[in-house]
Design a protein around this motif. Structure first.
Motif, mmCIF file in Angstrom:
data_model
loop_
_atom_site.group_PDB
_atom_site.id
_atom_site.type_symbol
_atom_site.label_atom_id
_atom_site.label_comp_id
_atom_site.label_asym_id
_atom_site.label_seq_id
_atom_site.Cartn_x
_atom_site.Cartn_y
_atom_site.Cartn_z
ATOM 1 N N TYR A 1 0.857 -1.186 0.000
ATOM 2 C CA TYR A 1 0.000 0.000 0.000
ATOM 3 C C TYR A 1 0.893 1.235 0.000
ATOM 4 C CZ TYR A 1 -3.464 -3.434 1.515
ATOM 5 O OH TYR A 1 -4.272 -4.535 1.610
ATOM 6 N N ARG A 2 0.682 2.113 -0.989
ATOM 7 C CA ARG A 2 1.456 3.349 -1.083
ATOM 8 C C ARG A 2 0.519 4.466 -1.535
ATOM 9 N NH1 ARG A 2 7.349 2.264 -3.610
ATOM 10 N NH2 ARG A 2 7.795 3.963 -2.179
ATOM 11 N N SER A 3 0.953 5.690 -1.305
ATOM 12 C CA SER A 3 0.162 6.849 -1.703
ATOM 13 C C SER A 3 0.582 7.283 -3.101
ATOM 14 C CB SER A 3 0.368 8.000 -0.713
ATOM 15 O OG SER A 3 -0.200 9.191 -1.210
ATOM 16 N N ALA B 1 5.454 3.289 2.926
ATOM 17 C CA ALA B 1 4.772 2.127 2.343
ATOM 18 C C ALA B 1 4.333 1.214 3.473
ATOM 19 C CB ALA B 1 5.692 1.381 1.375
ATOM 20 N N VAL B 2 3.329 0.409 3.193
ATOM 21 C CA VAL B 2 2.865 -0.611 4.132
ATOM 22 C C VAL B 2 2.861 -1.941 3.397
ATOM 23 C CG1 VAL B 2 0.939 -1.458 5.517
ATOM 24 C CG2 VAL B 2 1.468 0.986 5.486
ATOM 25 N N ARG C 1 4.403 -4.736 7.934
ATOM 26 C CA ARG C 1 5.626 -3.924 7.988
ATOM 27 C C ARG C 1 5.279 -2.524 7.535
ATOM 28 N NH1 ARG C 1 10.255 -3.500 4.338
ATOM 29 N NH2 ARG C 1 9.305 -5.139 3.075
ATOM 30 N N ILE C 2 5.540 -1.546 8.390
ATOM 31 C CA ILE C 2 5.198 -0.147 8.139
ATOM 32 C C ILE C 2 6.493 0.618 7.891
ATOM 33 C CG2 ILE C 2 4.064 1.910 9.043
ATOM 34 C CD1 ILE C 2 2.620 -0.025 11.026
ATOM 35 N N TRP D 1 1.998 6.387 7.417
ATOM 36 C CA TRP D 1 2.176 7.517 6.514
ATOM 37 C C TRP D 1 1.744 7.178 5.094
ATOM 38 C CZ3 TRP D 1 4.383 12.508 7.194
ATOM 39 C CH2 TRP D 1 4.732 12.807 8.525
ATOM 40 N N ALA D 2 1.829 5.912 4.712
ATOM 41 C CA ALA D 2 1.500 5.513 3.342
ATOM 42 C C ALA D 2 0.002 5.457 3.093
ATOM 43 C CB ALA D 2 2.125 4.151 3.041
ATOM 44 N N VAL D 3 -0.804 5.606 4.157
ATOM 45 C CA VAL D 3 -2.268 5.546 4.017
ATOM 46 C C VAL D 3 -2.849 6.866 4.507
ATOM 47 C CG1 VAL D 3 -4.332 4.166 4.469
ATOM 48 C CG2 VAL D 3 -2.084 3.075 4.514
#
Length: 212
Positions: free
Chosen positions: A17-19, A71-72, A80-81, A117-119
């Motif tokens: 998961y990334r922005s 990223a997540v 893993r964050i 931060w990635a979400v």
């Protein structure tokens, strides 16, 4: 002669998961800052080119940290964050809750709280999703659709952050239901690959400004 036993495959690969907005913003900022600093290095005189290089060394790692790095990664065993300055890895058994209010947050069993931060949470997107859900309920007041279709449609109408957190909660609940899976130990690692060059750039810039 028997052939060697192939290694066991994981249940499934990590979900990432990334922005998207963060990636685009980071790339544009790097191009902009790099272009300005590069022009200063080529055209500047005296200590100006060195100051421009120091600014690059200080600023570029920070841009990467806050835009490209977050990223997540999640699978059936752990999450893993990767935040700007730290990487946190937790087995699902150590995760107490996942919430998305104004920011996306993970609460560990020991009371620690970590921001994802990635979400990023967009209140505008959340309001838009709420309006879509309200219109959908008015279009189908008697719930004529099937339960599974209704659930899928509800998930599709969610804001991106809420949908991501819902998927992570599902992974967490699935891990609790499978205690035979081997859990990794919690770990927190500082991102020295970001902190070190930025600190060096800051020191060089201060020195250059001090000697004028």
């Amino acid at each position: 002669m028997t052939s060697p036993t192939p290694p066991t495959e994981p249940s499934f690969a990590d979900r990432t998961y990334r922005s998207g907005a963060g990636l685009v913003t980071g790339a544009l900022l790097i191009v902009l800052v790099g272009g300005v600093a590069g022009d200063t290095v080529v055209r500047g005189t005296g200590r100006t080119p060195w100051a421009a290089l120091a600014v690059l060394l200080f600023v570029i790692p920070l841009i990467v940290a806050f835009t490209l790095r977050p990223a997540v990664y999640a699978n059936a065993e752990r999450i893993r964050i990767r935040n700007p300055f730290r990487t946190i890895e937790l087995p699902w058994t150590e995760v107490a809750d996942l919430r998305a209010s104004y920011t996306s947050e993970l609460f560990a069993e020991g009371g620690a709280k970590y921001q994802l931060w990635a979400v990023p949470v967009s209140l505008r997107e959340r309001k838009k999703a709420a309006r879509k859900a309200s219109r959908a309920s008015q279009d189908d007041p008697f719930r004529r659709t099937s339960v599974h279709a209704d659930v899928r449609d509800a998930q599709a109408r969610m804001a991106a952050a809420d949908r991501t957190m819902s998927e992570l909660r599902e992974l967490s609940e699935g891990a609790v239901a499978a205690p035979e899976q081997e859990a990794t130990k919690p770990s927190v690692r500082w991102a020295y690959e970001v902190l070190a060059p930025s600190a060096v750039g800051a020191v060089l810039l201060v020195v250059l400004l001090a000697i004028g």
